[in-house]
Design a protein around this motif. Structure first.
Motif, short mmCIF file in Angstrom:
data_model
loop_
_atom_site.label_atom_id
_atom_site.label_comp_id
_atom_site.label_asym_id
_atom_site.label_seq_id
_atom_site.Cartn_x
_atom_site.Cartn_y
_atom_site.Cartn_z
N VAL A 277 14.17 128.47 90.11
CA VAL A 277 14.47 127.08 90.43
C VAL A 277 13.91 126.78 91.81
CG1 VAL A 277 16.25 125.33 90.68
CG2 VAL A 277 16.56 127.19 89.04
N GLU A 278 12.96 125.85 91.89
CA GLU A 278 12.32 125.50 93.15
C GLU A 278 13.02 124.29 93.76
OE1 GLU A 278 8.14 124.99 92.61
OE2 GLU A 278 7.83 127.04 91.91
N ALA A 279 13.68 124.52 94.91
CA ALA A 279 14.38 123.45 95.61
C ALA A 279 13.37 122.52 96.27
CB ALA A 279 15.32 124.04 96.66
N VAL A 280 13.81 121.31 96.59
CA VAL A 280 12.90 120.33 97.18
C VAL A 280 12.59 120.64 98.64
CG1 VAL A 280 13.60 118.51 95.60
CG2 VAL A 280 14.78 118.76 97.80
N GLY A 281 13.39 121.49 99.28
CA GLY A 281 13.15 121.84 100.67
C GLY A 281 14.13 122.89 101.14
N PRO A 282 13.93 123.41 102.35
CA PRO A 282 14.77 124.50 102.87
C PRO A 282 16.02 124.01 103.58
CG PRO A 282 12.98 124.11 104.39
CD PRO A 282 12.78 123.14 103.25
N THR A 283 16.71 123.03 103.00
CA THR A 283 17.97 122.54 103.56
C THR A 283 19.13 123.02 102.71
OG1 THR A 283 17.99 120.49 102.27
CG2 THR A 283 16.77 120.47 104.36
N ASP A 284 20.32 123.08 103.32
CA ASP A 284 21.49 123.50 102.57
C ASP A 284 21.72 122.62 101.35
OD1 ASP A 284 21.82 125.44 104.47
OD2 ASP A 284 23.50 124.48 105.48
N THR A 285 21.58 121.31 101.53
CA THR A 285 21.80 120.37 100.43
C THR A 285 20.85 120.65 99.27
OG1 THR A 285 22.60 118.66 101.94
CG2 THR A 285 21.83 117.95 99.77
N ALA A 286 19.57 120.84 99.60
CA ALA A 286 18.58 121.07 98.55
C ALA A 286 18.79 122.41 97.87
CB ALA A 286 17.18 121.00 99.15
N LEU A 287 19.11 123.44 98.63
CA LEU A 287 19.30 124.77 98.07
C LEU A 287 20.56 124.83 97.20
CD1 LEU A 287 18.23 126.76 101.22
CD2 LEU A 287 17.03 126.75 99.04
N LEU A 288 21.63 124.16 97.64
CA LEU A 288 22.85 124.14 96.84
C LEU A 288 22.64 123.36 95.55
CD1 LEU A 288 25.53 123.63 99.64
CD2 LEU A 288 25.14 125.70 98.29
N ALA A 289 21.84 122.31 95.60
CA ALA A 289 21.53 121.56 94.37
C ALA A 289 20.77 122.45 93.38
CB ALA A 289 20.70 120.32 94.71
N ALA A 290 19.86 123.29 93.91
CA ALA A 290 19.12 124.21 93.04
C ALA A 290 20.06 125.24 92.42
CB ALA A 290 18.02 124.89 93.84
N ILE A 291 21.02 125.73 93.21
CA ILE A 291 22.00 126.68 92.69
C ILE A 291 22.82 126.04 91.59
CG2 ILE A 291 24.14 127.91 93.27
CD1 ILE A 291 22.85 128.45 96.01
N ASP A 292 23.27 124.81 91.82
CA ASP A 292 24.07 124.11 90.80
C ASP A 292 23.28 123.96 89.51
OD1 ASP A 292 26.16 123.91 92.58
OD2 ASP A 292 25.73 121.84 93.15
N TYR A 293 22.00 123.64 89.62
CA TYR A 293 21.18 123.52 88.42
C TYR A 293 21.12 124.86 87.69
CZ TYR A 293 17.27 123.00 85.26
OH TYR A 293 16.51 122.99 84.12
N ALA A 294 20.87 125.93 88.43
CA ALA A 294 20.74 127.25 87.81
C ALA A 294 22.01 127.66 87.08
CB ALA A 294 20.37 128.28 88.87
N THR A 295 23.15 127.47 87.73
CA THR A 295 24.40 127.95 87.14
C THR A 295 24.87 127.08 85.98
OG1 THR A 295 25.67 126.76 88.84
CG2 THR A 295 25.15 129.07 89.25
N ASN A 296 24.29 125.91 85.82
CA ASN A 296 24.63 125.07 84.69
C ASN A 296 23.76 125.33 83.46
OD1 ASN A 296 26.85 123.59 85.71
ND2 ASN A 296 25.47 122.28 86.89
N GLN A 297 22.84 126.30 83.59
CA GLN A 297 22.00 126.66 82.45
C GLN A 297 22.69 127.76 81.64
OE1 GLN A 297 19.44 124.47 82.15
NE2 GLN A 297 20.48 123.80 84.03
N PRO A 298 22.53 127.75 80.33
CA PRO A 298 23.21 128.75 79.50
C PRO A 298 22.65 130.16 79.73
CG PRO A 298 21.69 127.43 78.18
CD PRO A 298 21.76 126.78 79.52
N GLY A 299 23.53 131.13 79.73
CA GLY A 299 23.13 132.53 79.78
C GLY A 299 22.84 133.09 81.16
N VAL A 300 23.05 132.32 82.22
CA VAL A 300 22.77 132.81 83.57
C VAL A 300 23.91 133.72 84.03
CG1 VAL A 300 22.47 132.16 85.99
CG2 VAL A 300 21.39 130.80 84.20
N VAL A 301 23.58 135.00 84.29
CA VAL A 301 24.59 135.96 84.71
C VAL A 301 24.45 136.36 86.18
CG1 VAL A 301 24.87 136.87 82.37
CG2 VAL A 301 23.23 137.95 83.93
N SER A 302 23.26 136.15 86.75
CA SER A 302 23.01 136.52 88.15
C SER A 302 22.25 135.40 88.84
CB SER A 302 22.18 137.80 88.25
OG SER A 302 22.82 138.90 87.66
#
Length: 246
Positions: free
Chosen positions: A56-81
Protein backbone atom coordinates in the motif's frame (compact mmCIF):
# COMPACT_ATOMS: atom_id res chain seq x y z
CA UNK A 1 10.20 -8.17 -7.64
CA UNK A 2 10.53 -10.58 -10.54
CA UNK A 3 14.30 -10.07 -10.83
CA UNK A 4 14.76 -10.79 -7.12
CA UNK A 5 12.42 -13.78 -7.27
CA UNK A 6 14.10 -15.30 -10.32
CA UNK A 7 17.56 -14.81 -8.81
CA UNK A 8 16.66 -16.81 -5.71
CA UNK A 9 14.24 -19.34 -7.18
CA UNK A 10 11.14 -17.79 -5.60
CA UNK A 11 7.68 -17.54 -7.16
CA UNK A 12 7.59 -14.47 -9.40
CA UNK A 13 4.56 -12.32 -10.00
CA UNK A 14 3.16 -14.60 -12.68
CA UNK A 15 1.43 -16.20 -9.68
CA UNK A 16 -0.24 -12.90 -8.72
CA UNK A 17 1.41 -12.97 -5.29
CA UNK A 18 2.38 -9.27 -5.36
CA UNK A 19 -0.29 -6.56 -5.47
CA UNK A 20 0.24 -2.79 -5.43
CA UNK A 21 -2.37 -0.30 -4.27
CA UNK A 22 -1.76 3.44 -4.59
CA UNK A 23 -3.75 5.56 -2.12
CA UNK A 24 -3.90 8.18 -4.90
CA UNK A 25 -2.99 8.00 -8.56
CA UNK A 26 -0.19 10.12 -10.05
CA UNK A 27 1.72 10.43 -6.78
CA UNK A 28 5.29 11.68 -6.79
CA UNK A 29 7.95 9.04 -6.25
CA UNK A 30 10.71 9.13 -3.64
CA UNK A 31 13.91 7.18 -4.32
CA UNK A 32 14.69 6.66 -0.63
CA UNK A 33 11.25 5.26 0.11
CA UNK A 34 11.46 3.27 -3.11
CA UNK A 35 14.59 1.51 -1.89
CA UNK A 36 12.91 0.91 1.48
CA UNK A 37 9.91 -0.55 -0.29
CA UNK A 38 12.03 -2.95 -2.31
CA UNK A 39 13.79 -4.14 0.84
CA UNK A 40 10.49 -4.78 2.61
CA UNK A 41 8.71 -6.51 -0.24
CA UNK A 42 11.61 -8.66 -1.41
CA UNK A 43 12.52 -9.96 2.02
CA UNK A 44 8.98 -10.57 3.19
CA UNK A 45 8.69 -12.62 -0.01
CA UNK A 46 11.95 -14.46 0.72
CA UNK A 47 10.73 -15.59 4.15
CA UNK A 48 7.14 -16.43 3.14
CA UNK A 49 7.30 -17.08 -0.63
CA UNK A 50 3.76 -18.45 -0.86
CA UNK A 51 2.18 -15.52 0.97
CA UNK A 52 0.35 -12.81 -0.96
CA UNK A 53 1.95 -9.39 -0.49
CA UNK A 54 -0.13 -6.21 -0.65
CA UNK A 55 2.00 -3.07 -0.99
CA UNK A 56 0.00 0.00 0.00
CA UNK A 57 1.64 3.23 -1.19
CA UNK A 58 0.75 6.19 1.03
CA UNK A 59 0.39 9.66 -0.50
CA UNK A 60 3.29 10.99 1.59
CA UNK A 61 5.50 10.47 4.65
CA UNK A 62 3.07 12.04 7.15
CA UNK A 63 1.38 10.31 10.06
CA UNK A 64 -2.04 11.01 8.56
CA UNK A 65 -1.11 9.52 5.19
CA UNK A 66 0.63 6.48 6.67
CA UNK A 67 -2.24 5.74 9.06
CA UNK A 68 -4.70 5.97 6.16
CA UNK A 69 -2.60 3.40 4.29
CA UNK A 70 -2.62 1.12 7.34
CA UNK A 71 -6.40 1.42 7.62
CA UNK A 72 -6.76 0.47 3.97
CA UNK A 73 -4.50 -2.56 4.40
CA UNK A 74 -6.24 -3.89 7.49
CA UNK A 75 -9.65 -3.58 5.87
CA UNK A 76 -8.65 -6.00 3.11
CA UNK A 77 -9.63 -9.67 3.54
CA UNK A 78 -6.99 -12.14 4.66
CA UNK A 79 -4.41 -9.67 5.99
CA UNK A 80 -2.61 -11.29 8.93
CA UNK A 81 0.55 -9.14 9.14
CA UNK A 82 1.25 -5.45 8.64
CA UNK A 83 4.91 -4.39 8.32
CA UNK A 84 5.94 -0.78 8.94
CA UNK A 85 9.56 0.17 8.30
CA UNK A 86 9.03 3.77 9.34
CA UNK A 87 8.68 5.76 12.52
CA UNK A 88 9.24 8.99 14.35
CA UNK A 89 9.85 10.33 17.83
CA UNK A 90 7.26 9.75 20.51
CA UNK A 91 4.70 12.48 21.10
CA UNK A 92 2.09 13.41 23.67
CA UNK A 93 -1.19 11.76 22.71
CA UNK A 94 0.41 8.97 20.69
CA UNK A 95 -1.71 6.34 22.44
CA UNK A 96 -4.86 7.94 20.95
CA UNK A 97 -3.83 6.37 17.63
CA UNK A 98 -4.05 2.84 19.05
CA UNK A 99 -7.26 2.01 17.19
CA UNK A 100 -5.35 1.95 13.91
CA UNK A 101 -3.37 -0.97 15.34
CA UNK A 102 -6.22 -2.91 16.92
CA UNK A 103 -7.51 -5.33 14.31
CA UNK A 104 -8.43 -8.87 15.46
CA UNK A 105 -6.42 -11.48 13.58
CA UNK A 106 -3.79 -8.97 12.38
CA UNK A 107 -0.37 -8.45 13.98
CA UNK A 108 1.53 -5.21 13.44
CA UNK A 109 5.33 -5.05 13.17
CA UNK A 110 7.42 -1.87 13.22
CA UNK A 111 11.13 -1.12 13.07
CA UNK A 112 12.51 0.12 16.39
CA UNK A 113 14.85 2.60 14.66
CA UNK A 114 18.48 2.86 13.59
CA UNK A 115 19.91 5.75 15.60
CA UNK A 116 20.83 3.69 18.65
CA UNK A 117 18.91 5.82 21.11
CA UNK A 118 15.43 7.25 20.74
CA UNK A 119 12.27 5.21 21.31
CA UNK A 120 10.23 5.34 18.11
CA UNK A 121 6.52 5.51 17.40
CA UNK A 122 4.59 3.43 16.26
CA UNK A 123 6.95 0.63 17.35
CA UNK A 124 6.43 1.67 20.98
CA UNK A 125 2.66 1.10 20.96
CA UNK A 126 1.53 -1.89 23.03
CA UNK A 127 -0.35 -3.40 20.06
CA UNK A 128 2.77 -3.38 17.88
CA UNK A 129 5.68 -5.85 17.85
CA UNK A 130 8.80 -3.69 17.97
CA UNK A 131 11.66 -5.16 15.92
CA UNK A 132 15.26 -4.30 16.79
CA UNK A 133 18.51 -5.24 15.09
CA UNK A 134 21.43 -7.58 15.71
CA UNK A 135 24.90 -8.15 14.30
CA UNK A 136 25.82 -11.57 12.94
CA UNK A 137 29.39 -12.74 13.47
CA UNK A 138 30.10 -14.96 10.47
CA UNK A 139 32.65 -17.49 9.32
CA UNK A 140 34.23 -17.15 5.89
CA UNK A 141 31.61 -19.51 4.43
CA UNK A 142 28.78 -17.37 5.79
CA UNK A 143 27.70 -19.64 8.65
CA UNK A 144 26.91 -17.96 11.95
CA UNK A 145 29.37 -17.95 14.85
CA UNK A 146 27.29 -15.76 17.16
CA UNK A 147 24.69 -13.01 17.23
CA UNK A 148 24.92 -9.86 19.34
CA UNK A 149 22.98 -6.63 19.75
CA UNK A 150 23.62 -4.07 17.01
CA UNK A 151 24.78 -0.75 18.44
CA UNK A 152 22.54 1.31 16.14
CA UNK A 153 19.38 -0.55 17.09
CA UNK A 154 17.11 1.89 18.93
CA UNK A 155 15.17 1.07 22.06
CA UNK A 156 14.46 1.95 25.66
CA UNK A 157 11.47 2.91 27.78
CA UNK A 158 8.50 4.84 26.47
CA UNK A 159 7.76 8.31 27.76
CA UNK A 160 4.00 7.80 27.49
CA UNK A 161 2.92 4.16 26.97
CA UNK A 162 2.22 2.27 30.18
CA UNK A 163 3.90 -1.09 30.64
CA UNK A 164 1.61 -3.69 29.03
CA UNK A 165 0.49 -6.75 30.94
CA UNK A 166 2.55 -9.13 28.77
CA UNK A 167 5.72 -7.37 29.94
CA UNK A 168 4.84 -7.06 33.63
CA UNK A 169 3.76 -10.72 33.68
CA UNK A 170 7.08 -11.62 32.10
CA UNK A 171 8.90 -9.88 34.96
CA UNK A 172 9.88 -6.55 33.44
CA UNK A 173 9.19 -4.27 36.36
CA UNK A 174 9.11 -0.97 34.50
CA UNK A 175 6.27 1.52 34.72
CA UNK A 176 6.52 2.21 30.97
CA UNK A 177 6.63 0.04 27.86
CA UNK A 178 10.05 -1.33 26.93
CA UNK A 179 11.17 -1.85 23.32
CA UNK A 180 12.17 -3.67 21.19
CA UNK A 181 10.33 -6.96 21.66
CA UNK A 182 12.29 -9.06 19.15
CA UNK A 183 15.26 -8.56 16.87
CA UNK A 184 16.64 -9.67 13.52
CA UNK A 185 19.87 -9.24 11.59
CA UNK A 186 20.17 -5.47 11.15
CA UNK A 187 23.83 -4.50 10.87
CA UNK A 188 24.43 -3.40 7.25
CA UNK A 189 27.78 -5.22 7.28
CA UNK A 190 25.80 -8.47 7.50
CA UNK A 191 22.83 -7.09 5.57
CA UNK A 192 20.59 -8.60 2.93
CA UNK A 193 20.69 -8.51 -0.86
CA UNK A 194 18.12 -6.21 -2.50
CA UNK A 195 17.55 -5.53 -6.18
CA UNK A 196 17.05 -1.81 -6.86
CA UNK A 197 18.02 -1.49 -10.52
CA UNK A 198 21.29 -3.08 -9.40
CA UNK A 199 22.14 -5.29 -6.43
CA UNK A 200 22.49 -3.58 -3.04
CA UNK A 201 23.45 -4.82 0.43
CA UNK A 202 21.11 -3.27 3.00
CA UNK A 203 20.60 -3.52 6.75
CA UNK A 204 18.77 -1.69 9.51
CA UNK A 205 15.80 -2.58 11.67
CA UNK A 206 13.79 -1.96 8.49
CA UNK A 207 15.06 -5.33 7.30
CA UNK A 208 13.74 -7.08 10.39
CA UNK A 209 10.15 -5.82 10.50
CA UNK A 210 9.03 -7.32 7.15
CA UNK A 211 10.79 -10.59 7.90
CA UNK A 212 9.06 -10.94 11.27
CA UNK A 213 5.78 -10.07 9.54
CA UNK A 214 6.48 -12.89 7.09
CA UNK A 215 7.25 -15.30 9.92
CA UNK A 216 3.85 -14.49 11.37
CA UNK A 217 2.25 -15.11 7.99
CA UNK A 218 3.75 -18.62 8.04
CA UNK A 219 2.22 -19.55 11.38
CA UNK A 220 0.00 -16.65 12.47
CA UNK A 221 1.22 -16.93 16.05
CA UNK A 222 3.70 -14.05 16.42
CA UNK A 223 2.01 -11.68 18.84
CA UNK A 224 3.55 -9.93 21.83
CA UNK A 225 1.39 -11.99 24.15
CA UNK A 226 2.60 -15.25 22.60
CA UNK A 227 6.23 -14.12 22.39
CA UNK A 228 6.50 -13.13 26.04
CA UNK A 229 4.49 -16.09 27.27
CA UNK A 230 6.65 -18.53 25.29
CA UNK A 231 9.87 -16.86 26.45
CA UNK A 232 8.71 -16.91 30.06
CA UNK A 233 7.92 -20.61 29.83
CA UNK A 234 11.16 -21.51 28.07
CA UNK A 235 13.55 -19.49 30.19
CA UNK A 236 11.91 -19.34 33.61
CA UNK A 237 14.55 -21.58 35.19
CA UNK A 238 17.33 -19.56 33.54
CA UNK A 239 16.06 -16.26 34.90
CA UNK A 240 15.56 -17.85 38.35
CA UNK A 241 19.21 -18.98 38.35
CA UNK A 242 20.36 -15.50 37.35
CA UNK A 243 18.32 -13.94 40.16
CA UNK A 244 19.80 -16.32 42.70
CA UNK A 245 23.26 -15.55 41.40
CA UNK A 246 22.70 -11.82 41.85
Amino acid sequence: FNTFSNQYGLPNNSTGCFIVHKMEQNMQTDSNWGLETRLDVQWAHAIAPEAKILLVEAVGPTDTALLAAIDYATNQPGVVSVSMSWGGDEFLGETKEINHFNKPGTTFFASSGDDGSNVMWPAVLANVVSVGGTTLNLRADGTVISETAWGNSSGGLSAYVESPKYQTSFGLNYSKRAVPDVSFNGNPSTGVSVFNGSWWKIGGTSAGAPQWAAINALGRSVTNENLYDRAKSSYSSYFRDISLGL
